[in-house]
Scaffold this motif. Sequence first.
Motif, PDB file in Angstrom:
ATOM      1  N   MET A   1      46.725  40.990  14.984  1.00 12.80           N
ATOM      2  CA  MET A   1      46.739  39.968  14.481  1.00 12.80           C
ATOM      3  C   MET A   1      44.909  38.984  14.562  1.00 12.80           C
ATOM      4  SD  MET A   1      48.599  36.613  16.329  1.00 12.80           S
ATOM      5  CE  MET A   1      49.972  36.159  15.222  1.00 12.80           C
ATOM      6  N   LEU A   4      43.282  32.979  14.821  1.00 13.55           N
ATOM      7  CA  LEU A   4      43.736  31.654  14.385  1.00 13.55           C
ATOM      8  C   LEU A   4      42.893  29.863  15.253  1.00 13.55           C
ATOM      9  CD1 LEU A   4      47.114  32.274  13.785  1.00 13.55           C
ATOM     10  CD2 LEU A   4      45.241  32.618  12.484  1.00 13.55           C
ATOM     11  N   GLU A   9      48.415  26.595  12.083  1.00 11.95           N
ATOM     12  CA  GLU A   9      48.348  27.849  11.326  1.00 11.95           C
ATOM     13  C   GLU A   9      49.203  28.848  11.760  1.00 11.95           C
ATOM     14  OE1 GLU A   9      43.942  29.586  11.245  1.00 11.95           O
ATOM     15  OE2 GLU A   9      43.097  26.861  10.839  1.00 11.95           O
ATOM     16  N   LEU A  10      49.487  29.395  13.543  1.00 14.55           N
ATOM     17  CA  LEU A  10      50.433  29.889  14.213  1.00 14.55           C
ATOM     18  C   LEU A  10      51.523  30.271  13.631  1.00 14.55           C
ATOM     19  CD1 LEU A  10      50.423  32.334  16.337  1.00 14.55           C
ATOM     20  CD2 LEU A  10      51.082  30.463  17.777  1.00 14.55           C
ATOM     21  N   LYS A  11      52.333  29.017  13.241  1.00 15.80           N
ATOM     22  CA  LYS A  11      53.434  28.414  12.711  1.00 15.80           C
ATOM     23  C   LYS A  11      53.508  29.030  11.180  1.00 15.80           C
ATOM     24  CE  LYS A  11      57.324  26.571  13.938  1.00 15.80           C
ATOM     25  NZ  LYS A  11      58.510  27.123  14.309  1.00 15.80           N
ATOM     26  N   GLN A  13      51.792  31.365   9.933  1.00 19.48           N
ATOM     27  CA  GLN A  13      51.031  32.469   9.398  1.00 19.48           C
ATOM     28  C   GLN A  13      52.202  33.429   9.596  1.00 19.48           C
ATOM     29  OE1 GLN A  13      47.053  32.601   9.241  1.00 19.48           O
ATOM     30  NE2 GLN A  13      46.677  30.839   8.150  1.00 19.48           N
ATOM     31  N   THR A  14      52.806  33.153  10.446  1.00 17.59           N
ATOM     32  CA  THR A  14      53.838  34.049  11.774  1.00 17.59           C
ATOM     33  C   THR A  14      54.963  33.667  12.127  1.00 17.59           C
ATOM     34  OG1 THR A  14      53.014  33.317  13.964  1.00 17.59           O
ATOM     35  CG2 THR A  14      51.537  34.377  12.845  1.00 17.59           C
ATOM     36  N   ASN A  15      55.670  34.684  12.964  1.00 21.57           N
ATOM     37  CA  ASN A  15      56.623  34.146  13.290  1.00 21.57           C
ATOM     38  C   ASN A  15      56.390  34.365  15.028  1.00 21.57           C
ATOM     39  OD1 ASN A  15      56.948  36.803  13.548  1.00 21.57           O
ATOM     40  ND2 ASN A  15      58.453  37.012  12.592  1.00 21.57           N
ATOM     41  N   VAL A  16      55.693  34.276  15.496  1.00 23.09           N
ATOM     42  CA  VAL A  16      55.764  33.983  17.156  1.00 23.09           C
ATOM     43  C   VAL A  16      56.484  32.813  17.707  1.00 23.09           C
ATOM     44  CG1 VAL A  16      54.190  33.159  18.789  1.00 23.09           C
ATOM     45  CG2 VAL A  16      53.528  34.456  17.392  1.00 23.09           C
ATOM     46  N   ASP A  17      57.277  32.836  18.107  1.00 20.67           N
ATOM     47  CA  ASP A  17      58.487  32.538  19.047  1.00 20.67           C
ATOM     48  C   ASP A  17      58.120  32.073  20.855  1.00 20.67           C
ATOM     49  OD1 ASP A  17      59.300  34.303  20.272  1.00 20.67           O
ATOM     50  OD2 ASP A  17      61.596  33.989  19.586  1.00 20.67           O
ATOM     51  N   TYR A  40      58.406  24.851  19.091  1.00 18.25           N
ATOM     52  CA  TYR A  40      58.689  25.503  19.799  1.00 18.25           C
ATOM     53  C   TYR A  40      58.748  25.593  21.128  1.00 18.25           C
ATOM     54  CZ  TYR A  40      54.664  28.357  17.260  1.00 18.25           C
ATOM     55  OH  TYR A  40      53.930  28.552  16.255  1.00 18.25           O
TER      56      TYR A  40
END
Length: 75
Positions: A1, A4, A9-11, A13-17, A40
């Motif tokens: 990855m 960022l 940007e994280l939200k 460009q990704t599906n990180v939770d 989050y």
Amino acid sequence: MPALHSLEELKEQTNVDLLVYVIPPALTLESLKKAKELGYKKIWLQPDAAVAEYLDTDDFQYIIGACVMVESRDL
């Protein structure tokens, strides 16, 4: 990855939770407020009374005080 520049940007460009914080408490509180705005709720962070109080009042799911480097070593 790739690195960022922001939680926005994280939200986008990704599906990180799950967010993991290893930064000074003053910066953590500022970032948690932004994380809340972005939706989050799952957080892993270093111990701090003010941070824990904020998390308790804002319906976060969190782990505090367990070292992420030690606990995730075998994952």
